[in-house]
Motif scaffolding. Structure first.
Motif, PDB file in Angstrom:
ATOM      1  N   SER A  65       0.837  -1.193   0.000  1.00 37.08           N
ATOM      2  CA  SER A  65       0.000   0.000   0.000  1.00 37.08           C
ATOM      3  C   SER A  65       0.873   1.245   0.000  1.00 37.08           C
ATOM      4  O   SER A  65       1.938   1.268   0.603  1.00 37.08           O
ATOM      5  CB  SER A  65      -0.897   0.001   1.245  1.00 37.08           C
ATOM      6  OG  SER A  65      -1.591   1.222   1.342  1.00 37.08           O
ATOM      7  N   LYS A  66       0.395   2.279  -0.664  1.00 34.90           N
ATOM      8  CA  LYS A  66       1.097   3.563  -0.646  1.00 34.90           C
ATOM      9  C   LYS A  66       0.643   4.411   0.537  1.00 34.90           C
ATOM     10  O   LYS A  66       1.187   5.477   0.779  1.00 34.90           O
ATOM     11  CB  LYS A  66       0.850   4.299  -1.966  1.00 34.90           C
ATOM     12  CG  LYS A  66       1.469   3.592  -3.142  1.00 34.90           C
ATOM     13  CD  LYS A  66       1.171   4.283  -4.446  1.00 34.90           C
ATOM     14  CE  LYS A  66       1.805   3.484  -5.572  1.00 34.90           C
ATOM     15  NZ  LYS A  66       1.338   3.854  -6.877  1.00 34.90           N
ATOM     16  N   LEU A  67      -0.348   3.936   1.258  1.00 29.10           N
ATOM     17  CA  LEU A  67      -0.855   4.661   2.421  1.00 29.10           C
ATOM     18  C   LEU A  67       0.030   4.377   3.635  1.00 29.10           C
ATOM     19  O   LEU A  67       0.377   3.222   3.905  1.00 29.10           O
ATOM     20  CB  LEU A  67      -2.302   4.251   2.716  1.00 29.10           C
ATOM     21  CG  LEU A  67      -3.297   4.461   1.572  1.00 29.10           C
ATOM     22  CD1 LEU A  67      -4.653   3.892   1.954  1.00 29.10           C
ATOM     23  CD2 LEU A  67      -3.395   5.931   1.209  1.00 29.10           C
ATOM     24  N   GLN A  68       0.366   5.397   4.372  1.00 29.66           N
ATOM     25  CA  GLN A  68       1.270   5.263   5.509  1.00 29.66           C
ATOM     26  C   GLN A  68       0.748   4.264   6.545  1.00 29.66           C
ATOM     27  O   GLN A  68       1.512   3.455   7.066  1.00 29.66           O
ATOM     28  CB  GLN A  68       1.484   6.645   6.168  1.00 29.66           C
ATOM     29  CG  GLN A  68       2.511   6.642   7.275  1.00 29.66           C
ATOM     30  CD  GLN A  68       3.893   6.219   6.819  1.00 29.66           C
ATOM     31  OE1 GLN A  68       4.315   6.474   5.694  1.00 29.66           O
ATOM     32  NE2 GLN A  68       4.621   5.540   7.683  1.00 29.66           N
ATOM     33  N   ARG A  69      -0.531   4.298   6.848  1.00 29.97           N
ATOM     34  CA  ARG A  69      -1.085   3.446   7.908  1.00 29.97           C
ATOM     35  C   ARG A  69      -1.100   1.961   7.556  1.00 29.97           C
ATOM     36  O   ARG A  69      -1.208   1.121   8.450  1.00 29.97           O
ATOM     37  CB  ARG A  69      -2.494   3.906   8.262  1.00 29.97           C
ATOM     38  CG  ARG A  69      -2.490   5.257   8.936  1.00 29.97           C
ATOM     39  CD  ARG A  69      -3.861   5.718   9.294  1.00 29.97           C
ATOM     40  NE  ARG A  69      -3.787   7.030   9.934  1.00 29.97           N
ATOM     41  CZ  ARG A  69      -4.840   7.752  10.225  1.00 29.97           C
ATOM     42  NH1 ARG A  69      -6.043   7.330   9.948  1.00 29.97           N
ATOM     43  NH2 ARG A  69      -4.667   8.921  10.804  1.00 29.97           N
ATOM     44  N   THR A  70      -1.001   1.651   6.284  1.00 29.74           N
ATOM     45  CA  THR A  70      -0.977   0.241   5.880  1.00 29.74           C
ATOM     46  C   THR A  70       0.291  -0.114   5.099  1.00 29.74           C
ATOM     47  O   THR A  70       0.348  -1.154   4.447  1.00 29.74           O
ATOM     48  CB  THR A  70      -2.232  -0.106   5.041  1.00 29.74           C
ATOM     49  OG1 THR A  70      -2.297   0.788   3.923  1.00 29.74           O
ATOM     50  CG2 THR A  70      -3.500  -0.013   5.866  1.00 29.74           C
ATOM     51  N   SER A  71       1.298   0.726   5.205  1.00 32.48           N
ATOM     52  CA  SER A  71       2.539   0.511   4.451  1.00 32.48           C
ATOM     53  C   SER A  71       3.377  -0.656   4.976  1.00 32.48           C
ATOM     54  O   SER A  71       4.337  -1.059   4.327  1.00 32.48           O
ATOM     55  CB  SER A  71       3.379   1.787   4.446  1.00 32.48           C
ATOM     56  OG  SER A  71       3.781   2.114   5.761  1.00 32.48           O
ATOM     57  N   HIS A  72       3.006  -1.212   6.107  1.00 32.75           N
ATOM     58  CA  HIS A  72       3.749  -2.316   6.704  1.00 32.75           C
ATOM     59  C   HIS A  72       3.323  -3.688   6.174  1.00 32.75           C
ATOM     60  O   HIS A  72       3.905  -4.699   6.520  1.00 32.75           O
ATOM     61  CB  HIS A  72       3.555  -2.305   8.225  1.00 32.75           C
ATOM     62  CG  HIS A  72       2.142  -2.577   8.641  1.00 32.75           C
ATOM     63  ND1 HIS A  72       1.134  -1.652   8.471  1.00 32.75           N
ATOM     64  CD2 HIS A  72       1.578  -3.672   9.192  1.00 32.75           C
ATOM     65  CE1 HIS A  72      -0.006  -2.164   8.911  1.00 32.75           C
ATOM     66  NE2 HIS A  72       0.239  -3.387   9.351  1.00 32.75           N
ATOM     67  N   LYS A  73       2.308  -3.727   5.301  1.00 33.25           N
ATOM     68  CA  LYS A  73       1.809  -5.026   4.869  1.00 33.25           C
ATOM     69  C   LYS A  73       1.681  -5.104   3.351  1.00 33.25           C
ATOM     70  O   LYS A  73       1.620  -4.096   2.656  1.00 33.25           O
ATOM     71  CB  LYS A  73       0.467  -5.349   5.523  1.00 33.25           C
ATOM     72  CG  LYS A  73      -0.662  -4.429   5.130  1.00 33.25           C
ATOM     73  CD  LYS A  73      -1.945  -4.827   5.833  1.00 33.25           C
ATOM     74  CE  LYS A  73      -3.088  -3.940   5.366  1.00 33.25           C
ATOM     75  NZ  LYS A  73      -4.357  -4.407   5.882  1.00 33.25           N
ATOM     76  N   VAL A  74       1.663  -6.346   2.867  1.00 31.34           N
ATOM     77  CA  VAL A  74       1.498  -6.639   1.451  1.00 31.34           C
ATOM     78  C   VAL A  74       0.447  -7.739   1.301  1.00 31.34           C
ATOM     79  O   VAL A  74       0.286  -8.576   2.183  1.00 31.34           O
ATOM     80  CB  VAL A  74       2.817  -7.077   0.781  1.00 31.34           C
ATOM     81  CG1 VAL A  74       3.808  -5.936   0.711  1.00 31.34           C
ATOM     82  CG2 VAL A  74       3.439  -8.282   1.478  1.00 31.34           C
ATOM     83  N   GLU A  75      -0.253  -7.710   0.160  1.00 28.97           N
ATOM     84  CA  GLU A  75      -1.231  -8.762  -0.136  1.00 28.97           C
ATOM     85  C   GLU A  75      -0.663  -9.661  -1.221  1.00 28.97           C
ATOM     86  O   GLU A  75      -0.143  -9.191  -2.236  1.00 28.97           O
ATOM     87  CB  GLU A  75      -2.564  -8.170  -0.575  1.00 28.97           C
ATOM     88  CG  GLU A  75      -3.608  -9.250  -0.764  1.00 28.97           C
ATOM     89  CD  GLU A  75      -5.035  -8.744  -0.791  1.00 28.97           C
ATOM     90  OE1 GLU A  75      -5.934  -9.580  -0.893  1.00 28.97           O
ATOM     91  OE2 GLU A  75      -5.246  -7.520  -0.705  1.00 28.97           O
ATOM     92  N   PHE A  76      -0.777 -10.956  -0.993  1.00 25.72           N
ATOM     93  CA  PHE A  76      -0.202 -11.975  -1.862  1.00 25.72           C
ATOM     94  C   PHE A  76      -1.303 -12.679  -2.656  1.00 25.72           C
ATOM     95  O   PHE A  76      -2.377 -12.958  -2.136  1.00 25.72           O
ATOM     96  CB  PHE A  76       0.535 -12.992  -0.977  1.00 25.72           C
ATOM     97  CG  PHE A  76       0.990 -14.239  -1.688  1.00 25.72           C
ATOM     98  CD1 PHE A  76       2.137 -14.221  -2.455  1.00 25.72           C
ATOM     99  CD2 PHE A  76       0.283 -15.424  -1.578  1.00 25.72           C
ATOM    100  CE1 PHE A  76       2.569 -15.369  -3.101  1.00 25.72           C
ATOM    101  CE2 PHE A  76       0.708 -16.571  -2.217  1.00 25.72           C
ATOM    102  CZ  PHE A  76       1.855 -16.544  -2.985  1.00 25.72           C
ATOM    103  N   GLY A  77      -1.013 -12.980  -3.916  1.00 23.60           N
ATOM    104  CA  GLY A  77      -1.906 -13.780  -4.747  1.00 23.60           C
ATOM    105  C   GLY A  77      -1.084 -14.610  -5.707  1.00 23.60           C
ATOM    106  O   GLY A  77       0.002 -14.205  -6.132  1.00 23.60           O
ATOM    107  N   VAL A  78      -1.582 -15.791  -6.048  1.00 21.58           N
ATOM    108  CA  VAL A  78      -0.841 -16.702  -6.924  1.00 21.58           C
ATOM    109  C   VAL A  78      -1.809 -17.437  -7.846  1.00 21.58           C
ATOM    110  O   VAL A  78      -2.941 -17.719  -7.463  1.00 21.58           O
ATOM    111  CB  VAL A  78      -0.006 -17.709  -6.097  1.00 21.58           C
ATOM    112  CG1 VAL A  78      -0.882 -18.618  -5.272  1.00 21.58           C
ATOM    113  CG2 VAL A  78       0.911 -18.528  -6.979  1.00 21.58           C
ATOM    114  N   CYS A  79      -1.353 -17.727  -9.057  1.00 19.87           N
ATOM    115  CA  CYS A  79      -2.136 -18.584  -9.950  1.00 19.87           C
ATOM    116  C   CYS A  79      -1.185 -19.367 -10.851  1.00 19.87           C
ATOM    117  O   CYS A  79      -0.137 -18.866 -11.261  1.00 19.87           O
ATOM    118  CB  CYS A  79      -3.154 -17.787 -10.745  1.00 19.87           C
ATOM    119  SG  CYS A  79      -2.533 -16.377 -11.626  1.00 19.87           S
ATOM    120  N   VAL A  80      -1.564 -20.616 -11.122  1.00 13.68           N
ATOM    121  CA  VAL A  80      -0.753 -21.533 -11.903  1.00 13.68           C
ATOM    122  C   VAL A  80      -1.674 -22.256 -12.883  1.00 13.68           C
ATOM    123  O   VAL A  80      -2.789 -22.637 -12.526  1.00 13.68           O
ATOM    124  CB  VAL A  80      -0.039 -22.569 -10.981  1.00 13.68           C
ATOM    125  CG1 VAL A  80       0.734 -23.597 -11.781  1.00 13.68           C
ATOM    126  CG2 VAL A  80       0.871 -21.861  -9.976  1.00 13.68           C
TER     127      VAL A  80
END
Length: 183
Positions: A89-104
């Motif tokens: 996230s580019k937002l300061q309050r949520t900048s500590h996390k990332v969302e993961f997604g995968v497809c095969v």
């Protein structure tokens, strides 16, 4: 962000995990469309939310320049067979996390490609000061849930009756999170 390429051998299949390149954009557009038609584990029906070659080029450019995004592909004999993204996230309050997604691609299920992509993202997130990884998984995707739990993800919540599938029934989406080892 970019990572160094890795050559892996899992279940008698050699494959490469590497950062997505702009030259992958056309192939990614076709593969995403195919994967969406092969499984109901993802959010989209085939053709929904279509991303064309130019759209993938922009996405790859943005992810390459961002400190909190990573876009990886799995390649077998010069063919992309799966891909995965972590988006921060580019937002300061949520900048500590990332969302993961995968497809095969379905023909490549069971070779450990999804697991290899997940492991690369965990290494990347832990070494880049990401405090939390999140993901969403359909409640019926038992193999994925088991894999995510094995790598430290825990159930944080349930979105009830979140998706309607081809059988006409509603299914829950499970929200999972993983905190870095230092937490």
């Amino acid at each position: 962000m970019l990572i160094n390429q890795k050559i892996l051998d899992s279940n008698k299949l050699d494959f490469i995990i590497r950062s997505a390149l702009e030259s992958d954009a056309e192939q990614l557009s076709h593969i995403r469309l195919q994967i969406d038609g092969e499984t109901e584990n993802l959010d989209r029906e085939k053709g929904e939310g279509y991303i064309d070659e130019e759209g993938f080029k922009r996405l790859i450019q943005d992810d390459t320049q961002s400190r909190s995004n990573l876009f990886l592909v799995a390649v077998v004999h010069d063919k992309i067979v799966g891909f995965s993204r972590c988006e921060g996230s580019k937002l300061q309050r949520t900048s500590h996390k990332v969302e993961f997604g995968v497809c095969v691609l379905k023909d490549y299920w069971g070779y450990g490609i999804g697991k290899a992509l997940l492991k690369e993202f965990i290494i990347w997130a832990d070494s880049n000061a990401m405090k939390k990884m999140t993901l969403r998984v359909l409640e019926t995707n038992d193999k994925a849930i088991k894999l995510y739990k094995k790598y430290g993800f825990e159930v944080e919540g349930i979105l009830k009756k979140d998706k309607i599938l081809s059988d006409g029934n509603y299914y829950n989406t499970i929200l999972m999170g993983r905190f870095t080892e230092t937490e």
